[in-house]
Design a protein around this motif. Structure first.
Motif, short mmCIF file in Angstrom:
data_model
loop_
_atom_site.label_atom_id
_atom_site.label_comp_id
_atom_site.label_asym_id
_atom_site.label_seq_id
_atom_site.Cartn_x
_atom_site.Cartn_y
_atom_site.Cartn_z
N ALA A 101 0.82 -1.21 0.00
CA ALA A 101 0.00 0.00 0.00
C ALA A 101 0.86 1.26 0.00
N VAL A 102 1.89 1.33 0.85
CA VAL A 102 2.70 2.55 0.92
C VAL A 102 3.57 2.72 -0.31
N LEU A 103 4.00 1.61 -0.93
CA LEU A 103 4.79 1.71 -2.14
C LEU A 103 3.94 2.19 -3.32
N VAL A 104 2.76 1.61 -3.46
CA VAL A 104 1.90 1.98 -4.58
C VAL A 104 1.47 3.44 -4.47
N ASN A 105 1.16 3.87 -3.26
CA ASN A 105 0.67 5.24 -3.07
C ASN A 105 1.80 6.26 -2.97
N GLY A 106 3.05 5.82 -3.07
CA GLY A 106 4.18 6.74 -3.12
C GLY A 106 4.58 7.34 -1.79
N TYR A 107 4.33 6.65 -0.69
CA TYR A 107 4.67 7.20 0.63
C TYR A 107 5.96 6.61 1.21
N THR A 108 6.69 5.87 0.42
CA THR A 108 7.94 5.29 0.92
C THR A 108 8.79 4.84 -0.25
N THR A 109 9.98 4.40 0.07
CA THR A 109 10.89 3.81 -0.92
C THR A 109 11.20 2.37 -0.53
N PRO A 110 11.67 1.55 -1.46
CA PRO A 110 11.99 0.16 -1.10
C PRO A 110 13.03 0.07 0.01
N PHE A 111 14.05 0.92 -0.02
CA PHE A 111 15.06 0.87 1.03
C PHE A 111 14.50 1.30 2.37
N SER A 112 13.53 2.20 2.36
CA SER A 112 12.89 2.59 3.62
C SER A 112 12.11 1.43 4.22
N ILE A 113 11.43 0.66 3.37
CA ILE A 113 10.69 -0.51 3.87
C ILE A 113 11.65 -1.53 4.49
N VAL A 114 12.74 -1.82 3.78
CA VAL A 114 13.70 -2.80 4.29
C VAL A 114 14.31 -2.32 5.60
N THR A 115 14.67 -1.04 5.68
CA THR A 115 15.25 -0.50 6.91
C THR A 115 14.26 -0.53 8.06
N THR A 116 13.01 -0.23 7.78
CA THR A 116 11.99 -0.27 8.82
C THR A 116 11.82 -1.67 9.38
N VAL A 117 11.74 -2.66 8.49
CA VAL A 117 11.59 -4.06 8.95
C VAL A 117 12.80 -4.48 9.78
N LEU A 118 14.01 -4.14 9.33
CA LEU A 118 15.21 -4.53 10.07
C LEU A 118 15.28 -3.85 11.43
N ILE A 119 14.87 -2.59 11.51
CA ILE A 119 14.89 -1.89 12.80
C ILE A 119 13.91 -2.54 13.77
N GLY A 120 12.68 -2.80 13.31
CA GLY A 120 11.71 -3.46 14.18
C GLY A 120 12.18 -4.83 14.63
N TRP A 121 12.74 -5.60 13.71
CA TRP A 121 13.23 -6.95 14.02
C TRP A 121 14.40 -6.89 15.00
N THR A 122 15.34 -5.98 14.76
CA THR A 122 16.52 -5.87 15.62
C THR A 122 16.16 -5.41 17.02
N VAL A 123 15.31 -4.38 17.11
CA VAL A 123 14.92 -3.88 18.43
C VAL A 123 14.17 -4.95 19.22
N ALA A 124 13.35 -5.74 18.54
CA ALA A 124 12.59 -6.79 19.22
C ALA A 124 13.53 -7.81 19.86
N TYR A 125 14.49 -8.30 19.09
CA TYR A 125 15.39 -9.31 19.64
C TYR A 125 16.36 -8.71 20.65
N GLY A 126 16.73 -7.45 20.47
CA GLY A 126 17.53 -6.80 21.49
C GLY A 126 16.79 -6.68 22.80
N THR A 127 15.50 -6.36 22.74
CA THR A 127 14.68 -6.27 23.95
C THR A 127 14.55 -7.63 24.62
#
Length: 885
Positions: free
Chosen positions: A209-235
């Motif tokens: 949805a965010v890619l089609v509607n132009g509210y993000t970039t592919p690298f932003s999506i990948v970075t967001t997923v990695l940050i959420g994943w990393t913070v979760a396992y760090g916690t």
């Protein structure tokens, strides 16, 4: 405690206390069942899983790779983003709007629904972990957005942001998506099949949805997923995950599922070292209603992951040896142990019979063996270890090796001696099917050490030769090295080595004390004359040398080699190279990489063409002359602490050869080893050679400290110097005094220092006392040290003047002495990186401009480190060919 089995022939239920955790009763025909022993330890509510730490590190590496790709492959990332935007832009607008609406609804409904389900099942702690991870992920997202907007390179900003349809730029990291990903990961939705499908559906729908509607970039999506994943396992790693390890109650329930009728379960505690990488699991002795007792091993994810980092290091460091996978599922661990158990019995070895296997929920498995009562070999008294008992152990190994099966852990806890005196092999989990020759020979070497630690090398080798034959035992000698043994065996050998060294020091100290007493007695009798005094000194030296020779004891590995060579003189003894990389090499590589990075960051501002043009060549020639003088000074310094006659010219060549050795070993190690070897080849006895080099190093350290304090005080009184005032020296002395008081107040540190000091007095100090009785030698040693320091200081001064700089000699001396100390402590060969950084920083503090200090340091290091390499190699080759080193 091992050996908590019921009496022979008595298989009735044992009357165990019911106060333990998980203990309960149920009346079936008057029989009490499901009673767990009260001594089962309480399990912690939370555990820190190594797997969470590994995933945290992988997430950090992933984020770094994405940002590096965005920074250094700007054209590729821009083209990729354009291709994806063009592809998604062709989607119908109605579909894009529907996807956005559905994603916004689902991304909040699914986490809330999962939380409600967990709360209903009274699993609120898991939800609390998810909420904490979401809050932290939101904070990290905001910090990342702020960094990208203000400080990130333009290439990273362009890869993570773009113009939004509503105007302005999109967020680099989605502040709402990263917390949701962190929440879903922390609560464990991915471990439940239905919720896992819902989770991935929500994430993919939102990304689309965010890619089609132009509210993000592919690298932003990948970075967001990695940050959420990393913070979760760090916690999860920081606060710990809820402990789901099965208790004895779960064990009894699982046994009933596979057809057994358990009555009681008693936790059998091992005496194994918890640091052993091949984990043993939790063991229970279970009594049944209608049969003999059972030995049950429970392995859960925590125990299965034990020793993870050690196994990773083993896979990296060892060559030619198959290590079991570092990340191994419980199913794989279960299948491996079952296969090895069946294979060992099929080979004719005595091993516990595997009766059943089963899972205990999603995080544990159990293996059910027939019960074999007995004691581990490590707990059998030495007087009960007969040759027949050891031959039984060798026969078990022979049976395994006849089918190419390796045990890989033949220490005292893996050999069980049953009531009949037979040896039974246990702990086959770390073994190997279809093993190679190296691994099979390692088993023989390990058993030689295990038996030798209990009964000595002679009996261990004799029983091994009687069963396996002399060839098989002799072939294991190249594998008879510390790294090929288990961690338990290595720890025992290190302890024995410390005890042996302590005994040697005590004998030497006794001999030195007796020699002093004899000397004092002779003085009381007024023995006069120069010849008499010389005879006394020679007698004292001879007494200490004899004490050293008598005190030397062979270690166990050397004793085993000697016993095997008596039987098979032509046996190969050259150790097989098992290490691919050593810890010191890895540390040196990492330190060198950091040093090279900082050094290159400085060199990028240096124009080497300008350096050649601006350098004043007469001063360069002066620097070369003073550098050549340092080798003469080093030779004088060394020979001043060697009473024996050693050639001066050859000693100078050895010091030049040390310039080559510095590039393949740390500066503080290579020079000491080379000088010790040189003195031994020159006719000095090994113990005296070590003592002479140690005395030289000790005098050099004292001289270095005194010169540093003296010149530091002088620079503090100079008006023109910009170095710190003399209160810096006072502060350093006070700091040293505080450290001495701390060491004296802490028993462990005090014992450590006193032990090292005693060993110093046992060898080095008597050598120093011998040198002090020869004024010409003492003058040569101290004069050589002072000349060595002066020559290096003048070389650095000439390098500074070559580029138009000027500092006081006292300031240059402080700069050199400080940098030299750091270079000696650095693990990199020749102190590469550390010395350059220290010299540049110290010259800057001393008031020398960077445009003069940086090239001066480069010239100085060129003279002292790089240019002498070729002459050093030639001298090293010449001395080696002549047998001088």
């Amino acid at each position: 405690m091992q050996g908590a089995e019921p009496p022979e022939g008595d298989h009735a239920p044992r009357a165990l206390p019911s106060s333990g955790p998980g203990a309960y009763e149920c009346d079936e025909g008057g029989v009490q069942i499901d009673r767990v022993s009260g001594d089962e330890p309480l399990l912690p509510a939370r555990v820190h899983r190594p797997a969470d730490l590994v995933r945290l590190l992988l997430g950090i590496v992933g984020i770094a790779l994405v940002l590096a790709l965005a920074a250094f492959a700007h054209g590729t990332t821009t083209g990729l983003a354009q291709d994806i935007n063009e592809s998604t832009g062709r989607a119908p607008q109605l579909l894009a709007s529907f996807a956005g609406l559905a994603a916004n609804i689902a991304i909040f409904i699914v986490p809330v629904a999962f939380a409600v389900e967990r709360l209903i099942k009274r699993d609120g702690l898991r939800i609390a972990d998810g909420v904490l991870a979401a809050v932290l992920a939101h904070g990290v997202s905001l910090a990342t957005d702020l960094w990208v907007a203000r400080a990130a390179p333009a290439s990273i900003r362009g890869a993570l942001t773009q113009l939004a349809p509503t105007g302005g730029f999109t967020d680099p990291v989605h502040g709402y998506l990263a917390p949701v990903i962190a929440y879903m990961t922390a609560v464990g939705m991915s471990r439940r099949p239905r919720w896992r499908v819902a989770m991935w559906a929500v994430l993919l729908l939102d990304a689309f949805a965010v890619l089609v509607n132009g509210y993000t970039t592919p690298f932003s999506i990948v970075t967001t997923v990695l940050i959420g994943w990393t913070v979760a396992y760090g916690t999860l790693y920081a606060v710990g995950s809820p402990n789901v390890r099965p208790t004895g109650r779960h064990l009894l329930t699982g046994l009933r599922r596979v057809g057994f009728k358990p009555v009681t379960a008693l936790r059998a505690e091992d005496g194994a070292d918890d640091t052993e990488p091949h984990e043993r699991g939790r063991r229970y002795i279970v009594t049944l209603e209608d049969g003999p007792p059972l030995d049950v091993t429970v392995v859960d994810r925590e125990q299965q992951a034990q020793g993870f980092f050690y196994r990773v290091w083993q896979r990296l460091a060892l060559r030619g040896i198959t290590q079991r996978r570092s990340l191994q599922s419980l199913r794989q661990a279960l299948e491996q142990e079952a296969l090895l158990a069946y294979a060992a019995i099929a080979a004719g070895a005595n091993a516990p019979k595997l009766i059943a296997t089963s899972e205990l929920g999603p995080d544990a498995v159990m293996l059910v063996y027939e019960h074999i009562g007995g004691r581990p070999f490590g707990q059998v008294p030495t007087d009960e270890i007969t040759d027949e008992l050891m031959a039984g152990a060798w026969r078990q190994v022979h049976a395994l090796q006849s089918r190419r099966i390796a045990h890989r852990r033949l220490d005292g806890d893996a050999l069980l001696v049953d009531r009949s005196g037979n040896v039974v092999l246990t702990d086959l989990r770390g073994g190997e099917i279809a093993a190679g020759d190296i691994v099979l020979r390692m088993d023989v070497a390990q058993l030689l050490v295990t038996l030798g630690l209990r009964v000595g090398a002679e009996r261990a080798v004799a029983t091994g030769v009687a069963v396996l034959g002399p060839d098989a035992v002799a072939d294991s000698l190249p594998l008879l090295q510390s790294i090929a043994l288990t961690r338990t065996s290595r720890a025992t050998l290190r302890q024995l080595a410390r005890e042996r060294a302590q005994r040697e020091r005590e004998k030497v100290l006794e001999a030195a004390s007796a020699a002093k007493e004899a000397k004092a007695a002779a003085a009381e009798e007024e023995v006069s004359g120069r010849k008499a005094l010389k005879a006394e000194r020679q007698a004292e030296k001879r007494a200490i040398d004899e004490a050293l020779e008598e005190a030397r004891e062979e270690d166990l590995l050397a004793q085993i080699r000697r016993q095997v060579l008596l039987i098979r003189p032509q046996a190969p003894i050259e150790p097989v190279r098992l290490e691919r990389i050593k810890p010191r090499t890895l540390i040196s590589f990492v330190a060198g990489a950091f040093a090279a990075y900082f050094l290159l960051s400085q060199l990028t501002h240096v124009q080497f063409g300008d350096l050649v043009d601006k350098a004043e060549w007469p001063w360069v020639a002066v620097a070369v002359a003073f550098q050549a003088l340092t080798y003469v000074a080093a030779a004088l310094s060394l020979l001043g602490f060697v009473p024996e006659k050693v050639g001066f010219a050859r000693t100078v060549l050895a010091q030049v050869a040390g310039s080559f050795v510095k590039l393949v070993a740390p500066a503080a190690v290579g020079g000491v080893a080379l000088n010790t070897r040189f003195l031994q080849r020159s006719g000095v006895r090994p113990g005296l050679a070590v003592a002479s080099v140690g005395a030289s190093q000790l005098f050099g350290l004292a001289c270095h400290i005194m010169l540093l304090l003296s010149f530091g005080y002088v620079t503090g009184t100079e008006r023109s110097s910009s170095l710190g005032p003399s209160r810096t020296v006072i502060g350093g002395l006070l700091t040293a005094a505080v450290l001495v008081l701390v060491v004296a107040a802490i028993p462990v540190l005090r014992k450590f220092v006193s032990t090292r000091v005693r060993s110093l007095f046992a060898g080095v100090v008597p050598r120093m006392l011998d040198v002090t009785q020869r004024p010409q030698k003492l003058l040569s040693g101290i004069g050589g040290m002072l000349l060595l320091t002066a020559a290096n200081v003048m070389c650095l001064d000439a390098a500074i003047r070559a580029f138009g700089g000027e500092l006081s000699y006292a300031s240059i001396a402080v700069v050199y002495l400080t940098a030299n100390a750091l270079g000696s402590a650095a693990p990199t060969p020749g102190g590469v990186g550390a010395v350059e950084l220290a010299l540049t920083a110290a010259l800057t503090v001393a008031g020398l401009p960077a445009e003069q200090g940086t090239p001066a340091v480069l010239l100085f290091r060129l003279m002292t480190l790089w240019l002498p390499v070729l002459p050093g190699w030639l001298c090293f080759t010449h001395l080696t060919r002549k047998g001088a080193i």
